[in-house]
Structures are given as C-alpha cells and as structure tokens.
Design an enzyme around this catalytic site. Structure first.
Site, mmCIF file in Angstrom:
data_model
loop_
_atom_site.group_PDB
_atom_site.id
_atom_site.type_symbol
_atom_site.label_atom_id
_atom_site.label_comp_id
_atom_site.label_asym_id
_atom_site.label_seq_id
_atom_site.Cartn_x
_atom_site.Cartn_y
_atom_site.Cartn_z
ATOM 1 N N ASP A 1 25.102 -18.966 -44.880
ATOM 2 C CA ASP A 1 25.111 -17.713 -44.137
ATOM 3 C C ASP A 1 26.251 -17.652 -43.135
ATOM 4 O O ASP A 1 26.974 -18.620 -42.929
ATOM 5 C CB ASP A 1 23.771 -17.537 -43.406
ATOM 6 C CG ASP A 1 23.302 -18.829 -42.743
ATOM 7 O OD1 ASP A 1 22.081 -18.973 -42.520
ATOM 8 O OD2 ASP A 1 24.145 -19.711 -42.470
ATOM 9 N N ASP B 1 9.948 -20.213 -37.909
ATOM 10 C CA ASP B 1 9.113 -19.217 -38.580
ATOM 11 C C ASP B 1 9.163 -19.405 -40.095
ATOM 12 O O ASP B 1 8.855 -18.500 -40.856
ATOM 13 C CB ASP B 1 9.556 -17.797 -38.223
ATOM 14 C CG ASP B 1 11.020 -17.559 -38.571
ATOM 15 O OD1 ASP B 1 11.527 -16.465 -38.272
ATOM 16 O OD2 ASP B 1 11.661 -18.465 -39.151
#
Lengths: 431, 279
Positions: free
Chosen positions: B72, B141
């Site tokens: 990314d 998360d």
C-alpha cells in the site's frame, strides 16, 4: 554519467557522525533515494571505505601563502603559484581557499589583484579558488601586527579611496578593514556589500564594542582572527571580542569569527571561551605564511623577511608573530584537542567522555573548517557540506583526524598512501 | 494454517527472516526465474527487514533476482515524505540490499489516475507471474494492508478511505495531528493477497492479540479481513507469546506442539517439499 557509490562510510551529516553511503555523480553529491525511485538504476562503480570518517573538504578563508609561495609578492609568476599552492593544499585536506594579500602598495595591488582569478577546483588543478581576501591596508596602525606601517591608509574620501587603492574588486571576496577609520561605517562598508557584493570583515582595529556593533549593523559579518590585532576583552568595554555576546545585534545576524588555532596564536582556554560562548560562529583559519608546508628557515612575505623555527613564524629581528604555519588539518586537530582538554577534569566516566568527543567535538571542529567558512561566503549549500546537491569535495580522515585522502569534484586529488588509492577501494563485483 | 509461536519480537523477526531467506534460496531464482515477494510496512516487519539485511551482508541471501510488490501507499503524500511508504522501504530495507530498482513496485499515491494506477498494479503482478510469497502484518482491527473492516474479501487493488481508528493510530507519525494524516490510500485487495501462492503474517504484541484471535479462531468475516486467509492453501502465521494472549490454551498448545515440524521450515537442512505438507 557514471554513478559512484562509496559504501561503509562514517559520514558527517546533520551535525552528527552516521554510518551511511555517499553517492556521487557529475562531481556532485546525489540523493540515492531519488536515483532508486525516479531513475531506477544502480551505482556503476562501488568503493568500500571500511568505515573511515568522511568529512567535507576544508575551506581556508585566510592564507597568505604556502609551500614557499607568497601571495603578496608581486615578483613571482602569479597564476602558477596559485595553482601550485592549490594542488599542494590538498595534502592538508583543503579543497577551497581564499588567497590572502596583506597591506601592500598600490602598484602591488595593480599587479596582483587581476592575476588571482576564481577557479573551480579539480583533481588536476587542486583546491577551488574562491576569490581573494584583501587584508588591509585600511587598518589601524596601533594594531597592524605584521603589516608594514608605510602601506597603511585611511579613507577620507570613503569608497573612492578603496577604489583608487585596489583598482577593481572583480576577483575579491573578502575585505578586512578597521571600522573606526572615518567613513568606513557610514560609507565604505555598505557600498562594499551592496554594490560590490563583498564580505566585509573587521580586524586590525582598536574599535570599542560600540563601533564594532555599528560596523555589524552596517553589514560587516566576519571578525578577522579574533583576539589577535584588536583590543583585549575588558569587562567595561569588551571591544570587538564582545561582539560574540552583544545584545544589540538583530537576532537574524550570525557573526562569524576567524580563529587561529595553531597552538600559539590563541591559548586553548581562549579557544574554549569563544567556542562556549558562540560555537556556531567559530571559523578556523590558518592565516598561514609562505613557510606553511616547508621546513624551518628564513622566507619572504610581503615586503618582509620572516623566520620559521619550531612551529613559530616571526618577523626577522622581532618577536612579533606574523601568522601561523599550522595546516588547516592541524588546526582542526588542535581545536578538537582543546575541547577534549576542557572535559578531562569534568567527567569521570570514560564513556561519557568518548561520546562527547565523538558526537560533539569531532563534529564541531570539522564544522569550524567546513560549513562555517562556507556560511561566511553564503555558499553553504554547495561547499563545506555533504548534503545532496553539494559539490563532491570531501576528505577521508582517521580517528585522530589525520587526512588520509582528498577528493575534489568527486575525483581523488591526493592520498597519503596506496591503501587509500581509489582503485584499491574499488569493490570488484562478485557473481 | 500453520501457526508458529515464538518467544518475543526479536525471535519472531528472526524466524520470519529465516523463512523468507530459505524460501528464496530454495526457489533458486535466476535471470529467467524471479522470486516475486509481497512486502509490508509498519513496526512489525522492521526486525525482519533488519535480519534480512544481515543475511545480505553476510552473502547468505541475494535480492538480485527478486521482484517486490508493496501492499500500500498513502494518497496525496509527496513521494519523498518521511512518513510515506516509499521512504519507509528505502530507509529500512532497499538502501541496504542488492535489489534492482526496476524490480521494485510500490503503488504511486500521486498518480494522475488512481484507478488506472491500481489496475496497472494488478496487471504488473500478473505479468511478473503472480506473487510467490506475500508477507504482511495485521492491524489491531484485524485488517490486512489497508483493507479496513467491511472490505470485500474478494477485493482487488483499489483506493480505500481510511478508518478513523487507522488515522488515529497513525497520527503519532504526523506530529500527533490527525488532520495531517492522509485520509485515503491505495492498497492491494484481500483477493489480491489471496491469489499469492503463500501468505505469511507477522503478529507481535498484546495490542494485536484480539485481532489474532478473531483472525484464526472465529469465522471468516469481512470485519476482520485477515480471517479470509483461513481459505488460503498456504497461510503461515508467525507470532510471539504476547500476541497469543486472547487465544485458547488448546490452540496455543496444539501449535506449540508442532514446532518440531515447523522449525524445519527455517532450517537449512529442511526439505523444500515441507511446503506441501500439513496445512
């Protein structure tokens, strides 16, 4: 254009010593990250520097001659002596300098000034010549030091007197004047700076602190060899030395001051005093006489004879010091030692002592001969630094700060022995 | 799935690095046979990168025939911004190894056409022959790369808006000012990573413990995107003791018991065919 990668270096960058590589192309230091992502190419030739310390090349703002050559003598063949000195200075780790001319006659200036032109340095031609430093003749007779009285002048007509004395400022970078001479502050200094783009330095002066401050406010930014040829510090009138802690100068102004740290001209306690009070202004200069680089003997400087004996140079027949014969590399070593000496009694722990040496004293001593003199000339992005985009003038040093090798524009100009010959550092590719 | 439980961050980093080294060396890459490696950023892989650099310096590993694809990159951050992932990869890895810059792929968050940039990335992966090993981390998360909770489990490389949690977590790198953190990023999709022939996830510390539990002990769920790898043929999870804090004792004991087998995966003597066994 060939890309060179110097691996395993201890670089002086951002006020610290870090292990990193040095990348060079086209005589300039380049950013390898940009090469990697923008150009997607690798280095063509790699060298293993074995962890050696790499610093920017030293810059000397005040040197009257060396290796037997006198910059103030109108008699020799002058362009050649400049190149001869430029080449030999590389053995002292110097990659840029200002040939300095002491107080001389008008005729001498007429002959010399046009001959000492600025010159880009190279391995072949030696150190860069950054312009001339004219020290005098507009100096105070009481603080003339080794300058001849009959050559000293005043400026009753302001800048006109300087122009008729020197002829032209074309090849000049720095002028040293005594600011108390009438018209200097009101007329001469501002014109030298604004019209001729020069750096004005104050020295050989009896000026009070007040006059010194006014000279700075009118544009002077350098003090010629602090402590020498000026009034000593006095607690009720600090004189020019007090400029280091003056509260009446705009905060944006950084004053630089030359310091001759040859072990003779300035006591190490005085070096530490100046350094503690204003470290970012400290500029190491040699103020060297032609005997620099030569053995003991008698030599000519200006219109005088000087005697060199055991690391001291005096005017023949007197005890007056007339400049030093310590190389700029030795001055850096002396400054580091002076800083170390100041710590010896303070810290009991060897580790703290070693850390300070490594992280502070080595860096600050080198900066005093690199980025600080470059800042005086406003060229700190190009010279005196290993930042990306700067000229690839650098030196290899051992841990005692002896010069091992000197590079100018990315090419090896000098090496102390075969071990540091560039070909011997070359990494032959494996596989 | 294989779960390798190491003592601490340092041991995890070494294990991960040795695994990558062995995978590359066993593959025997060459001028016509490149090893295609997917790479992460962040704190977790730093130790692994350091170890890999040591292997390169010791001449035990070469990246000469390795092609890399990073996961990314932020959108809108200048390429040389110190917090961008180009800088991260250069300063922490690429500057020290012998990889050919032409073989390095990182998404360009400043591309004039972001969608085209993502599509071309997918094509570049395909042209390289697909990814042999994708190394990744896990967010608190449970996200992989920037595939935030709710990301499609069959997603491809695309633009993603960052979750508030992610932005807050990253604020510490931007002068503790959430307003300076980029709001979107380009990221490989869950599906993109699933397409690789092997996935190795590094997980360290108690902050990631619950995410690890949700990733491997509960169902496949797009709220915890790493859980998608339960459906991957070769999913390797390398964690440290702290990261196991939310796992069942039963799970931990089972996989610790397998360490004799798993340690063969990083031994020089370990047979490459081990890859085919036991998952």
């Amino acid at each position: 254009m060939t890309i060179y990668r110097f691996r395993n270096c201890t670089l002086m960058r951002n006020h610290a010593l870090i292990i990193d590589d040095l990348w060079i192309r086209h005589g300039k230091i380049i950013d390898p990250e940009k090469i990697f992502f923008d150009e997607k190419i690798q280095a063509d030739i790699e060298y293993d520097c074995q962890g050696v310390l790499i610093a920017p090349g030293y810059i000397d703002l005040q040197i009257n001659g060396a290796f037997g050559h006198d910059f103030s003598s109108p008699n020799e063949v002058n362009e050649n002596i400049l190149i001869d000195v430029a080449r030999k200075l590389t053995s002292h780790g110097v990659t840029a300098f200002l040939p300095t001319i002491v107080s001389s006659s008008i005729d001498t200036y007429k002959i010399l000034l046009p001959k000492y032109k600025r010159q880009v340095g190279s391995a072949k031609d030696g150190a860069t010549i950054l312009g001339i430093h004219i020290e005098g003749p507009f100096l105070n007779e009481d603080k003339r030091g080794a300058h001849r009285t009959d050559f000293l002048r005043e400026s009753p007509h302001g800048i006109e007197d300087l122009l008729s004395c020197y002829g032209s400022f074309d090849n000049v970078s720095i002028v040293t004047i005594a600011p108390e001479i009438p018209n200097m502050i009101e007329n001469v200094i501002p014109i030298l700076i604004e019209k001729y783009g020069l750096i004005v330095s104050i020295g050989h002066s009896m000026a009070s602190l007040d006059i010194g401050e006014r000279a700075i406010c009118s544009g002077a930014r350098f003090i010629t060899h602090l402590f020498n040829a000026m009034l000593p510090f006095h607690h009720r009138d600090p004189g020019l030395v007090g400029l280091l802690t003056s509260h009446r100068l705009p905060a944006t102004i950084v004053i630089h001051y030359g310091l001759i740290v040859d072990g003779i001209h300035t006591h190490s306690a005085a070096v530490r005093l100046a350094h503690r009070v204003h470290p970012q202004g400290l500029v190491l200069v040699t103020d060297a006489v032609p005997a620099l680089g030569l053995p003991d003997g008698i030599y000519r400087m200006g219109a005088d004879e000087i005697v060199v004996e055991k690391k001291r140079a005096t005017i023949a027949g007197t005890q007056t010091l007339c400049g030093s014969i310590a190389s700029l590399a030795e001055c850096v070593q002396n400054m580091r030692q002076a800083l170390l000496d100041g710590e010896i009694n303070k810290s009991n722990e060897k580790k703290i002592f070693d850390d300070k040496d490594k992280n502070k004293f080595i860096v600050e001593s080198i900066e005093a001969a690199t980025v600080h003199p470059a800042s005086v000339l406003h060229i700190e992005n190009q010279k005196g630094t290993l930042s990306f985009g700067a000229d690839a003038d650098f030196i290899l040093l051992d841990d005692k700060l002896n010069v091992l090798s000197t590079f100018i524009a990315g090419e090896q100009a000098w090496t102390v022995n075969d071990k540091w010959l560039i070909n011997n550092l070359h990494i032959k590719s494996y596989q | 799935m294989r779960l390798v439980i190491t003592k601490d961050y340092s041991e995890m980093s070494e294990w991960g690095a040795r695994y990558i080294k062995k995978r590359i060396n066993d593959f025997k890459p060459g001028p016509n046979r490149y090893f295609v490696l997917g790479l992460p950023t962040g704190n977790t892989p730093l130790g692994t990168y350091r170890k890999l650099i040591e292997f390169v310096n010791a001449k035990q590993l070469s990246f000469k025939y390795v092609i890399t694809f990073n996961m990314d990159e932020y959108v809108g951050l200048p390429r040389d911004h110190p917090e961008g992932y180009h800088s991260f990869m250069w300063n922490n890895f690429f500057k020290y190894i012998d990889i050919d810059p032409k073989n390095v792929h990182i998404l360009n968050g400043n591309a004039p056409d972001l969608i085209k940039e993502c599509d071309e990335y997918e094509r570049a992966i395909k042209d390289a022959g697909g990814i042999e090993l994708f190394v990744g981390g896990i967010g608190p998360d449970g996200h992989i790369a920037f595939n935030e909770p709710g990301s499609s489990l069959i997603s491809r490389t695309r633009v993603k808006t960052l979750a508030q949690d992610t932005i807050s977590a990253n604020a510490r790198f931007f002068n503790n000012d959430v307003n300076q953190v980029p709001k979107s990023a380009l990221t490989v999709g869950v599906g993109t990573v699933m397409d690789s022939r092997e996935v190795m996830i590094l997980i360290s510390g108690t902050a990631k413990a619950y995410a690890l539990h949700m990733a491997i002990e509960e169902g496949v769920n797009h709220m915890w995107t790493v859980s998608a790898f339960q459906n991957h043929q070769r999913f390797l999870c390398v964690c440290d003791e702290d990261a196991t804090m939310e796992l069942k004792v039963k799970t931990v004991r089972y996989f610790k018991g397998l360490m004799a087998v798993h340690s063969q995966l990083i031994e020089d003597s370990g047979h490459p065919s081990l890859l085919q066994t036991e998952n």
